[in-house]
Motif scaffolding. Structure first.
Motif, mmCIF file in Angstrom:
data_model
loop_
_atom_site.group_PDB
_atom_site.id
_atom_site.type_symbol
_atom_site.label_atom_id
_atom_site.label_comp_id
_atom_site.label_asym_id
_atom_site.label_seq_id
_atom_site.Cartn_x
_atom_site.Cartn_y
_atom_site.Cartn_z
ATOM 1 N N GLY A 1 -2.647 -7.865 7.168
ATOM 2 C CA GLY A 1 -1.811 -7.214 8.178
ATOM 3 C C GLY A 1 -0.334 -7.221 7.844
ATOM 4 N N SER A 2 0.104 -8.166 7.004
ATOM 5 C CA SER A 2 1.528 -8.249 6.649
ATOM 6 C C SER A 2 1.887 -7.394 5.446
ATOM 7 N N ALA A 3 0.912 -6.744 4.840
ATOM 8 C CA ALA A 3 1.189 -5.917 3.659
ATOM 9 C C ALA A 3 1.975 -4.675 4.056
ATOM 10 N N PRO A 4 3.100 -4.414 3.410
ATOM 11 C CA PRO A 4 3.867 -3.209 3.743
ATOM 12 C C PRO A 4 3.107 -1.943 3.351
ATOM 13 N N VAL A 5 3.254 -0.889 4.148
ATOM 14 C CA VAL A 5 2.588 0.388 3.895
ATOM 15 C C VAL A 5 3.666 1.466 3.761
ATOM 16 N N PHE A 6 3.647 2.212 2.685
ATOM 17 C CA PHE A 6 4.585 3.301 2.440
ATOM 18 C C PHE A 6 3.816 4.611 2.437
ATOM 19 N N THR A 7 4.324 5.577 3.167
ATOM 20 C CA THR A 7 3.648 6.858 3.330
ATOM 21 C C THR A 7 4.379 7.939 2.548
ATOM 22 N N VAL A 8 3.596 8.719 1.806
ATOM 23 C CA VAL A 8 4.132 9.852 1.065
ATOM 24 C C VAL A 8 3.439 11.101 1.589
ATOM 25 N N SER A 9 4.200 11.970 2.222
ATOM 26 C CA SER A 9 3.620 13.167 2.817
ATOM 27 C C SER A 9 3.232 14.172 1.740
ATOM 28 N N GLU A 10 2.329 15.068 2.133
ATOM 29 C CA GLU A 10 1.977 16.160 1.230
ATOM 30 C C GLU A 10 3.233 16.960 0.919
ATOM 31 N N ALA A 11 3.489 17.145 -0.359
ATOM 32 C CA ALA A 11 4.707 17.856 -0.744
ATOM 33 C C ALA A 11 4.477 18.534 -2.081
ATOM 34 N N ILE B 1 0.846 -1.194 0.000
ATOM 35 C CA ILE B 1 0.000 0.000 0.000
ATOM 36 C C ILE B 1 0.877 1.238 0.000
ATOM 37 N N VAL B 2 0.505 2.207 -0.851
ATOM 38 C CA VAL B 2 1.141 3.521 -0.837
ATOM 39 C C VAL B 2 0.091 4.529 -0.402
ATOM 40 N N LEU B 3 0.302 5.147 0.751
ATOM 41 C CA LEU B 3 -0.620 6.140 1.299
ATOM 42 C C LEU B 3 -0.084 7.511 0.927
ATOM 43 N N ASP B 4 -0.729 8.146 -0.012
ATOM 44 C CA ASP B 4 -0.211 9.370 -0.627
ATOM 45 C C ASP B 4 -0.872 10.602 -0.020
ATOM 46 N N ARG B 5 -0.142 11.744 -0.137
ATOM 47 C CA ARG B 5 -0.665 13.065 0.250
ATOM 48 C C ARG B 5 -1.157 13.083 1.699
ATOM 49 N N VAL B 6 -0.319 12.619 2.585
ATOM 50 C CA VAL B 6 -0.676 12.567 3.999
ATOM 51 C C VAL B 6 -0.144 13.825 4.698
ATOM 52 N N PRO B 7 -1.022 14.578 5.376
ATOM 53 C CA PRO B 7 -0.530 15.738 6.136
ATOM 54 C C PRO B 7 0.526 15.306 7.148
ATOM 55 N N THR B 8 1.590 16.081 7.264
ATOM 56 C CA THR B 8 2.714 15.701 8.127
ATOM 57 C C THR B 8 2.270 15.462 9.561
ATOM 58 N N ASP B 9 1.355 16.269 10.072
ATOM 59 C CA ASP B 9 0.944 16.138 11.455
ATOM 60 C C ASP B 9 -0.060 14.997 11.678
ATOM 61 N N ALA B 10 -0.470 14.308 10.610
ATOM 62 C CA ALA B 10 -1.453 13.232 10.760
ATOM 63 C C ALA B 10 -0.910 11.887 10.295
ATOM 64 N N VAL B 11 0.386 11.812 10.002
ATOM 65 C CA VAL B 11 0.960 10.572 9.457
ATOM 66 C C VAL B 11 0.734 9.403 10.399
ATOM 67 N N ALA B 12 1.096 9.554 11.652
ATOM 68 C CA ALA B 12 1.009 8.438 12.600
ATOM 69 C C ALA B 12 -0.436 7.980 12.786
ATOM 70 N N GLU B 13 -1.341 8.926 12.942
ATOM 71 C CA GLU B 13 -2.749 8.590 13.190
ATOM 72 C C GLU B 13 -3.357 7.841 12.004
ATOM 73 N N ILE B 14 -3.157 8.374 10.797
ATOM 74 C CA ILE B 14 -3.755 7.757 9.603
ATOM 75 C C ILE B 14 -3.105 6.406 9.324
ATOM 76 N N ARG B 15 -1.793 6.334 9.502
ATOM 77 C CA ARG B 15 -1.095 5.078 9.247
ATOM 78 C C ARG B 15 -1.578 3.988 10.191
ATOM 79 N N ASP B 16 -1.777 4.339 11.456
ATOM 80 C CA ASP B 16 -2.257 3.346 12.431
ATOM 81 C C ASP B 16 -3.673 2.873 12.088
ATOM 82 N N HIS B 17 -4.520 3.812 11.691
ATOM 83 C CA HIS B 17 -5.897 3.452 11.343
ATOM 84 C C HIS B 17 -5.923 2.527 10.123
#
Length: 578
Positions: free
Chosen positions: A242-252, A215-231
């Protein structure tokens, strides 16, 4: 894979027995037809199409080339940033981003130049054409554009798929097809849309089939990365991912070249590079997806087999209804021949013209000789040939009317039944002529009756033999004897009452007495039985042709009644070959 019976030769792919079994399964699935509009048929047709696509686009190509590069398909919702992600991973624009949605263009497959041979032919995605070189206006959504670049490591390829929730049905269908061709599903979603229903439908399907997913989670606000990633991680665990890797891309902010900052996509780039360079890790991802796809074949084949059996059962019901209707029509003709119906109406009038009633019938008991003499005289005289001919015509008209009415009733009954049976109403709408008898039915019935009458004449001539020169036979003539034989064929007083019994029944009795005087009682019974049988058989053949119109429509649907069993057996063979 090898077995004692089959040891792979040099250059022959491993798993030859399994590959052959999957090919046989694919051939059976391709022959399955689901033409009738039954409940839930749309889902069954879609499942069949998806099963064929996955067999063609993934299972068969992968089994035949286990050492081919890993294919990672990037899929996601509209506006998730898939093309931008692919371009950023490569370091240059290879997949055009769509400002207007939905973007209609060829899907882009990015690969290392050394891996081009794996994708330039129809080994994978055989239903899509191939385009190469720079992007241009000739891009075709029914094709895949090959983009070679050294920025992608050898051993892995990236495929930018259409939006899974595109407003264009063809785009959605292609997206699902491409995802089914993947060794790895790389889902791209955004912080605002990661809980949307459509992606999760596909993710649940991936989990059920054991497909490797990241999973690639794109356009994530910097202050909400942990919360959204956990959810998101919690949602993935609930769906068995549950074993699927998740990659986060912050809003930039994108660079001048339209690419994401390198730091945002470096973890994903490193992970993909690791798969490319680690043959063992790459093989594990491929094996997981291939095993999941093979595991799913039994259940999917069983579901398709069930749908095929439902089609067969519906077709059988439709066939049985028309067969029963025309069988009852035959019974109706037989009953009409025996219940005195044909000796009513105009036939009675024509008989009355010929021989009269009253005193003639009161003399039956006192002596048939005088009656026979009187009738012979009437038939012998030229002036009385017209009433005899009219009687024959009346009988012919009555028989034709009986056969026609029963045929029309059978067509009406069949039409009414088909409208109540699954799939029948749509077939009638497509073939409105089935709601009634054939347009030329009347002509064919008339020809049948004339042919039957001609055969009666031949029967009379053959039976008469030397008697044809006798006074009695000459007095009546061949046509006159044949008319009397027709009366005897329909001799019965069942269903008649009062005067009708005396007239209709007496007519037939008198006719039988006259024939017996010529041929003898046993010969008359034999002639009458043969005449009845001949008429019934001709009627059956006519009705069979009418009923065959319905069967021809059913046969044209191309449903093979054996396929449900063959499908189950083929799926079992696949599992046995693993």
């Amino acid at each position: 894979m090898s077995t004692p019976e089959h040891r792979p030769q040099r250059g022959e792919p491993e798993g030859a027995r399994l590959l052959d079994a999957v090919r046989r399964l694919r051939a059976v699935v391709d022959r399955v037809r689901l033409p009738l509009e039954l409940p839930a048929i749309a889902a069954a047709r879609s499942e069949r199409r998806q099963l064929l696509d996955q067999l063609d686009d993934y299972v068969l190509p992968r089994l035949s080339s286990l050492d081919a590069p890993l294919l990672a398909v990037i899929g996601g919702s509209t506006g998730a940033g898939k093309s931008t992600l692919v371009n950023s991973l490569v370091g240059r624009v290879v997949s055009r981003s769509g400002v207007l949605r939905p973007t209609t263009r060829a899907s882009v497959l990015v690969h290392h130049p050394a891996d081009e041979r794996w994708f330039s032919d129809d080994r994978v995605l055989p239903g899509l054409g191939r385009l190469t070189g720079a992007q241009g206006p000739d891009d075709d959504p029914g094709a895949v554009r090959l983009a070679a670049t050294g920025a992608v490591p050898q051993g892995i390829a990236l495929l930018d798929a259409p939006d899974i929730d595109s407003v264009v049905q063809a785009n959605r269908d292609l997206a699902r097809q491409l995802l089914s061709a993947a060794d790895l599903w790389l889902f791209v979603t955004t912080a605002a849309r990661y809980a949307d229903a459509v992606p999760w439908e596909l993710l649940r399907q991936a989990a059920a089939r054991g497909t490797s997913v990241a999973i690639v989670l794109d356009r994530v606000p910097t202050d909400a990365v942990a919360e959204i990633r956990d959810h998101l991680a919690g949602m993935l665990r609930e769906q068995g991912l549950g074993s699927a890797p998740v990659f986060t891309v912050s809003e930039a902010r994108l660079g001048a070249d339209g690419l994401l900052p390198v730091g945002e996509i470096q973890p994903l780039r490193d992970w993909l590079g690791g798969l490319a360079h680690d043959a063992k890790a790459r093989a594990q991802v491929i094996r997981q997806t291939l095993t999941g796809a093979l595991d799913s074949l039994s259940a999917r084949s069983t579901a398709l087999s069930s749908a095929a059996r439902e089609q067969d059962a519906a077709l059988q019901s439709l066939h049985d209804s028309s067969w029963k209707a025309y069988g009852e029509a035959v019974d109706g003709v037989i009953a009409g021949m025996a219940d005195g119906t044909l000796l009513r109406g105009e036939v009675l009038g024509r008989w009355h013209e010929l021989v009269g009633t009253g005193e003639l019938f009161r003399q039956i008991e006192s002596g048939v000789g005088r009656i026979r003499d009187r009738l012979s005289g009437m038939l012998r005289g030229r002036a009385n040939q017209v009433p005899a001919e009219r009687l024959g015509e009346a009988l012919q008209t009555g028989v034709a009317a009986l056969i026609t009415a029963q045929a029309q009733g059978a067509a009406s009954t069949t039409s009414r039944q088909w409208r109540t049976l699954p799939g029948g109403g749509d077939l009638l709408a497509d073939h409105p002529g089935l709601s009634r008898s054939s347009e030329d039915l009347t002509k064919r019935v008339d020809a049948l009756v004339r042919e039957w009458q001609s055969e009666l004449l031949e029967m009379v001539r053959a039976e008469a033999g030397p008697k044809r020169s006798t006074a009695r036979f000459l007095a009546l003539g061949v046509n006159g004897v044949a008319v009397l034989l027709m009366l005897v064929v329909f001799m019965s007083t069942a269903g008649l009452s009062g005067a009708e019994v005396g007239i209709a029944g007496g007519s037939a009795v008198l006719a039988q007495r006259l024939l017996e005087a010529i041929f003898g009682d046993q010969a008359v019974r034999t002639l009458a039985a043969k005449a009845r049988t001949t008429l019934v058989e001709k009627t059956k053949q006519l009705y069979l042709a009418e009923q065959r119109r319905y069967d021809d429509v059913l046969l044209a649907l191309g449903v093979d009644r054996q396929l449900a069993g063959e499908l189950t057996a083929a799926a079992s063979d696949v599992q046995a070959a693993r």
